[in-house]
Design a protein around this motif. Structure first.
Motif, mmCIF file in Angstrom:
data_model
loop_
_atom_site.group_PDB
_atom_site.id
_atom_site.type_symbol
_atom_site.label_atom_id
_atom_site.label_comp_id
_atom_site.label_asym_id
_atom_site.label_seq_id
_atom_site.Cartn_x
_atom_site.Cartn_y
_atom_site.Cartn_z
ATOM 1 N N TRP A 150 0.829 -1.198 0.000
ATOM 2 C CA TRP A 150 0.000 0.000 0.000
ATOM 3 C C TRP A 150 0.866 1.252 0.000
ATOM 4 O O TRP A 150 2.006 1.249 0.491
ATOM 5 C CB TRP A 150 -0.921 0.027 1.214
ATOM 6 N N ILE A 151 0.337 2.325 -0.561
ATOM 7 C CA ILE A 151 1.020 3.615 -0.576
ATOM 8 C C ILE A 151 0.203 4.640 0.206
ATOM 9 O O ILE A 151 -0.990 4.463 0.433
ATOM 10 C CB ILE A 151 1.223 4.124 -2.019
ATOM 11 N N LYS A 152 0.875 5.726 0.606
ATOM 12 C CA LYS A 152 0.196 6.821 1.297
ATOM 13 C C LYS A 152 0.320 8.065 0.424
ATOM 14 O O LYS A 152 1.423 8.492 0.084
ATOM 15 C CB LYS A 152 0.818 7.070 2.671
ATOM 16 N N VAL A 153 -0.819 8.632 0.064
ATOM 17 C CA VAL A 153 -0.852 9.815 -0.796
ATOM 18 C C VAL A 153 -1.236 11.037 0.032
ATOM 19 O O VAL A 153 -2.221 11.004 0.782
ATOM 20 C CB VAL A 153 -1.862 9.636 -1.948
ATOM 21 N N GLN A 154 -0.449 12.091 -0.104
ATOM 22 C CA GLN A 154 -0.753 13.351 0.575
ATOM 23 C C GLN A 154 -1.514 14.254 -0.387
ATOM 24 O O GLN A 154 -0.957 14.736 -1.375
ATOM 25 C CB GLN A 154 0.532 14.040 1.023
ATOM 26 N N PRO A 155 -2.824 14.479 -0.154
ATOM 27 C CA PRO A 155 -3.588 15.356 -1.053
ATOM 28 C C PRO A 155 -3.101 16.798 -0.944
ATOM 29 O O PRO A 155 -2.666 17.242 0.115
ATOM 30 C CB PRO A 155 -5.024 15.224 -0.555
ATOM 31 N N SER A 187 -8.727 1.825 -1.829
ATOM 32 C CA SER A 187 -8.328 3.147 -1.352
ATOM 33 C C SER A 187 -9.273 3.582 -0.236
ATOM 34 O O SER A 187 -10.453 3.212 -0.229
ATOM 35 C CB SER A 187 -8.343 4.174 -2.489
ATOM 36 N N ARG A 188 -8.746 4.369 0.680
ATOM 37 C CA ARG A 188 -9.570 4.905 1.764
ATOM 38 C C ARG A 188 -8.848 6.090 2.390
ATOM 39 O O ARG A 188 -7.626 6.239 2.283
ATOM 40 C CB ARG A 188 -9.840 3.849 2.836
ATOM 41 N N GLY A 189 -9.630 6.947 3.049
ATOM 42 C CA GLY A 189 -9.043 8.065 3.759
ATOM 43 C C GLY A 189 -8.380 7.596 5.036
ATOM 44 O O GLY A 189 -8.839 6.646 5.688
ATOM 45 N N HIS A 190 -7.293 8.296 5.428
ATOM 46 C CA HIS A 190 -6.576 7.903 6.638
ATOM 47 C C HIS A 190 -5.844 9.117 7.203
ATOM 48 O O HIS A 190 -4.815 9.532 6.690
ATOM 49 C CB HIS A 190 -5.572 6.791 6.331
ATOM 50 N N SER A 191 -6.419 9.727 8.242
ATOM 51 C CA SER A 191 -5.780 10.823 8.983
ATOM 52 C C SER A 191 -5.283 11.935 8.062
ATOM 53 O O SER A 191 -4.126 12.361 8.148
ATOM 54 C CB SER A 191 -4.608 10.282 9.819
ATOM 55 N N GLY A 192 -6.147 12.411 7.186
ATOM 56 C CA GLY A 192 -5.788 13.508 6.301
ATOM 57 C C GLY A 192 -5.049 13.097 5.047
ATOM 58 O O GLY A 192 -4.701 13.953 4.228
ATOM 59 N N THR A 193 -4.785 11.806 4.896
ATOM 60 C CA THR A 193 -4.143 11.302 3.689
ATOM 61 C C THR A 193 -5.068 10.272 3.044
ATOM 62 O O THR A 193 -6.143 9.974 3.564
ATOM 63 C CB THR A 193 -2.785 10.640 4.000
ATOM 64 N N VAL A 194 -4.639 9.739 1.911
ATOM 65 C CA VAL A 194 -5.335 8.632 1.261
ATOM 66 C C VAL A 194 -4.362 7.473 1.150
ATOM 67 O O VAL A 194 -3.240 7.638 0.651
ATOM 68 C CB VAL A 194 -5.836 9.019 -0.149
ATOM 69 N N VAL A 195 -4.745 6.304 1.669
ATOM 70 C CA VAL A 195 -3.918 5.115 1.527
ATOM 71 C C VAL A 195 -4.569 4.215 0.485
ATOM 72 O O VAL A 195 -5.792 4.130 0.394
ATOM 73 C CB VAL A 195 -3.730 4.373 2.867
#
Length: 213
Positions: free
Chosen positions: A54-59, A91-99
């Protein structure tokens, strides 16, 4: 079984490591020759998330609604022009990011090879906005006037101060008394108290805001 130090696989460094990282990225990303003409950059891959690829994307703004609604993302390295793409499995939201997990990314190593990539999504993939809701991309470039029909400038960006969104409005300041012409910025809270109307199709916003504010 515990291996001896002599039996352990050595760590890869330098150019060899970079080549290996590129190969892992290529296993996930497919090159594309044509891209949708409504692509919008929504964020960047900041890090791997967990150990299963999985990756973490910072919007860039908001909580990544556009990312969560699309089943295919496009990617580009900063400073480069070529795009790649990958299907989004989860994909899902996670503490202000999207994982998220991309098709073909099955380990933390493959996810780490994607760090730094810009993430793009077609505007047409965004979910419909609700009443009195707007996507930031639809506000960029809008001309802002006040109730007296005086020009306040053009929206060049948005800020989130934790309470509400703020419009960044740039305007020209003419030369006066020997001072050269310049550009300046107005910060207008994007709340009903100040923003009266928004017409995204016409690219126009009317705000209760004075020229001297």
């Amino acid at each position: 079984m515990v291996r001896s130090a002599r039996e352990r696989v050595p760590l890869k460094i330098g150019a060899e490591a970079r080549r290996a990282s590129g190969m892992r990225a290529e296993q996930v990303l497919a090159p594309v020759t044509e891209v949708p003409d409504d692509l919008v950059e929504l964020g960047y891959i900041g890090d791997a998330y967990g150990i299963r690829g999985w990756i973490k994307v910072q919007p860039h703004t908001g909580d990544g609604e556009g990312l969560l609604s699309a089943d295919c993302w496009y990617f580009r390295r900063p400073g480069e022009s070529a795009y790649t793409k990958a299907s989004v499995l989860h994909s899902r939201g996670h503490s202000g990011t999207v994982v998220a997990q991309l098709c073909g990314s099955e380990s933390r190593t493959s996810a780490e090879a994607l760090k730094g990539l810009q993430v793009w999504v077609p505007r047409s993939a965004f979910p419909s906005a609700g009443e009195d809701e707007f996507y930031w991309v639809d506000l960029i470039g809008a001309q802002v006037t006040n109730l007296q029909d005086e020009s306040l400038g053009k929206v060049v960006g948005l800020l989130d101060n934790g309470v509400h969104t703020v419009l960044r409005v740039m305007y020209d300041v003419p030369a006066t008394d020997g001072n050269p012409a310049k550009t300046a910025e107005r910060l207008i809270p994007f709340v009903g108290q100040y923003v009266q109307t928004v017409d995204t199709e016409a690219g126009r916003i009317v705000a209760d805001w004075g020229l001297d504010y």
